[in-house]
Design an enzyme around this catalytic site. Structure first.
Site, short mmCIF file in Angstrom:
data_model
loop_
_atom_site.label_atom_id
_atom_site.label_comp_id
_atom_site.label_asym_id
_atom_site.label_seq_id
_atom_site.Cartn_x
_atom_site.Cartn_y
_atom_site.Cartn_z
N ASN A 64 33.60 80.56 32.38
CA ASN A 64 33.76 79.83 31.12
C ASN A 64 33.43 78.36 31.34
O ASN A 64 32.33 78.05 31.82
CB ASN A 64 35.13 80.09 30.47
N ASP A 65 34.30 77.44 31.01
CA ASP A 65 33.97 76.03 30.86
C ASP A 65 33.15 75.43 32.01
O ASP A 65 33.49 75.63 33.18
CB ASP A 65 35.25 75.19 30.78
N PRO A 66 32.10 74.66 31.67
CA PRO A 66 31.47 73.82 32.69
C PRO A 66 32.39 72.64 33.00
O PRO A 66 32.81 71.92 32.11
CB PRO A 66 30.18 73.36 32.01
N GLN A 81 34.42 77.15 35.52
CA GLN A 81 35.54 78.07 35.61
C GLN A 81 35.01 79.48 35.87
O GLN A 81 34.12 79.97 35.16
CB GLN A 81 36.34 78.05 34.30
N SER A 125 40.36 73.37 33.65
CA SER A 125 39.22 72.47 33.46
C SER A 125 39.55 71.01 33.72
O SER A 125 40.71 70.60 33.73
CB SER A 125 38.68 72.61 32.03
#
Length: 582
Positions: A64-66, A81, A125
């Protein structure tokens, strides 16, 4: 160009191998809803039918999140992630890849993983800040989960060895956490610290996303030494009825040019941008405004909507985005995450993977000062292979033309449409004023005949159009002005019979001058994703789609017009795209 790209990646690989062999123990030691029954450490059968060719994604499992992308000592770093144990969310670590061109990547071992009392239940994150000095030093700020109650704190990590050009090992010092929520803060809604900026008073500042009742909050913290942080008496900014803010991003943009600015830049001819990801709606919005450095407050321009109907970086499947300043090319670069939308966690388990990162985009302020503009980084063009061109091709009502000679399932297409008159634009229904653009697109889709439009591209199409994902424009008359709707409609993207599949008619309005009677479109097509950029990047839409017929060599690409006004394809350039190394 392809040889140079491969050669450069080979050089990076050789250097990495050299440092692995000759450095001393620089490896990493073993140490939202979690689907524990779906986690697996065994062999994973990865289905490749919808895997992308040139978008960033690891070989298997969930991403998921950069997190905190950065450029440091000639190397791009992407942290993200990642679940190393399965294709659903859970067991999240900070995965780490490196690149010299933002397109081709080499995977390293995770930089951060749960291992200490201050992140035992999760490493979520955050961002990276490069501290200045004789030897600039990157510092990761991230959210740690400390207990089963989802209590969140802000931690830091530093490279174990700055002489390692790839920064393969990171240390989490024992003086963590750096920032703990006080009694005024909901400890379960306190996450995702931003890249820090340095004020003229010598103090560092960061923002942490949070909520107070139903009000989104960008909590502000200050520090003189980057170790001891104090919460400001007031947030940097808040907005009512927006819910919890995730993944905030705060950065300056220039009023004079398209170059990016260092995050600490301030002064004349600079505006600031605050972007937030909305936990409630799962989309993002941003405002442009003024940063009052004396009061430490951000004030959005009063012409912009500061809420759910505000401007979006991307009106499609795009979330948890993060920008960074790239000093090597004086640009600000945007990363975003596009999740799967095929149905359920079980679908991801069957595929063996879930999630991609969108193509990194250069980002700058439009000359109007009213919005941001985005465009794929120039390095993407090194993947272009065979090219076809189409010039001055007219499309009357109901006509389409197939774009042949490329690989339509893995392509880059740029097209400019022109029209001789605006007189046939249909009236904008006043009842649509309060609707989202997505709702209007669902009502007036690509098959609904209009006046000026719909016209655009039919991407990932089957030969007889049983499946297709149209990306198109429709021009409306709205009182004394014209209103341009851009759609990326997944409703007909697959024949797969699954009512749980998410097949929205994503859309956004395009703020564009039609005096030249032209509209341009670029679409990056990559098996299960279509990233589109309208009017030179003023409106961007990402769709995730899962065709059953229009796959690999069976995919087709068409340009079409379903309006009464004839449109002309002035220029159409399309390329087959090479596969990126990931």
């Amino acid at each position: 160009m392809k040889f140079l790209r491969k050669c450069s990646l080979w050089t990076l690989s050789i250097l990495l191998t050299f440092f692995v062999v000759f450095s001393c123990n620089n490896g990493v030691n073993a140490s939202h809803e979690v689907f524990m029954k779906l986690q697996s450490l065994g062999a994973v059968n990865v289905r490749k039918i919808h895997r992308t060719g040139y978008h960033f994604q690891p070989p298997r499992h969930w991403i998921n999140d950069p997190n905190g992308p950065m450029y440091y000592n000639g190397v791009y770093h992407l942290f993200y992630q990642y679940n190393p144990k399965g294709a659903v969310w859970g067991n999240i670590v900070w995965a780490h890849s490196i690149s010299i061109d933002l397109i081709n990547w080499i995977r390293l071992k995770p930089a951060i993983y749960p291992s200490k009392v201050f992140d035992k239940y999760g490493t979520w994150s955050g961002s990276v800040t490069i501290l200045p000095g004789n030897k600039p030093k990157p510092v990761i700020l991230y959210t740690g989960i400390v207990d089963a109650n989802n209590t969140q704190v802000q931690n830091y990590a530093i490279p174990a060895d700055l002489s390692d050009p790839f920064l393969r090992k990171w240390i989490k010092p024992d003086n963590n956490p750096l920032v703990v929520a006080d009694n005024s803060i909901n400890k379960t809604q306190f996450r995702d610290p931003t890249t820090a900026w340095l004020g003229q008073d010598g103090q560092w500042r960061i923002v942490v996303g949070s909520a107070r009742r139903h009000r989104g909050v960008a909590l502000l913290y200050r520090s003189r030494d980057f170790m001891k942080w104090t919460k400001a008496q007031h947030p940097l900014h808040t907005s009512a009825h927006t819910g919890n803010w995730e993944c905030p991003d705060f950065f300056p943009v220039s009023l004079k040019h398209t170059d990016g600015l260092d995050t600490s830049s301030d002064g004349d001819n600079i505006k600031h941008v605050l972007k937030v990801s909305l936990d409630v709606t799962r989309f993002e919005y941003y405002t442009i405004g003024t940063y009052d450095t004396e009061k430490d407050r951000y004030i959005p321009d009063d012409t912009l909507i500061d809420g759910w109907k505000g401007l979006r970086l991307d009106y499609g499947n795009f979330y948890a985005s993060k920008t960074f300043y790239d000093p090597s090319k004086n640009r600000r670069v945007l990363w975003g995450w596009a999740n799967e939308s095929d149905a359920s966690p079980d679908d991801s388990i069957k595929k063996g993977w879930a999630g991609i990162q969108t193509i990194p985009r250069k980002l700058w302020l439009d000359p109007s000062g009213k919005q941001l503009v985005q465009w794929p980084v120039e390095e993407l063009e090194t993947l272009r292979k065979q090219k076809i061109e189409l010039r001055n091709h007219k499309l009357d009502k109901g006509e389409k033309v197939e774009v042949k000679g490329i690989t339509p399932a893995q392509a880059d297409v740029e097209v400019t449409f022109s029209f001789s008159s605006l007189e046939n634009a249909e009236e904008f229904d006043p009842s649509w004023v309060d609707l989202y653009a997505q709702d209007v697109c669902a009502i007036r889709g690509s098959t609904v005949q209009g006046g000026l439009g719909p016209f655009g591209l039919l991407t990932l199409s089957s030969k007889n159009l049983e499946e297709y994902t149209p990306v198109f424009f429709r021009v409306f008359k709205a009182q004394d002005k014209y209103k341009v709707l851009m759609c990326s409609d997944a409703s007909r993207s697959t024949l797969r019979d699954n009512k749980k599949m998410y097949k929205p008619s994503f859309a956004g309005y395009v703020d564009v001058d039609l005096s030249d009677k032209k509209l341009s479109l670029r679409s990056l097509i990559d098996h299960s994703v279509v990233e589109s950029f309208g009017a030179g990047g003023k409106t961007c839409i990402t769709s995730r789609v899962y065709p059953t017929l229009a796959i690999h060599d069976e995919a087709h690409l068409f340009a079409f017009n379903n309006g009464t006004e004839t449109v002309t394809i002035e220029t159409l350039d399309a390329w087959s795209m090479d596969k990126a190394e990931r």
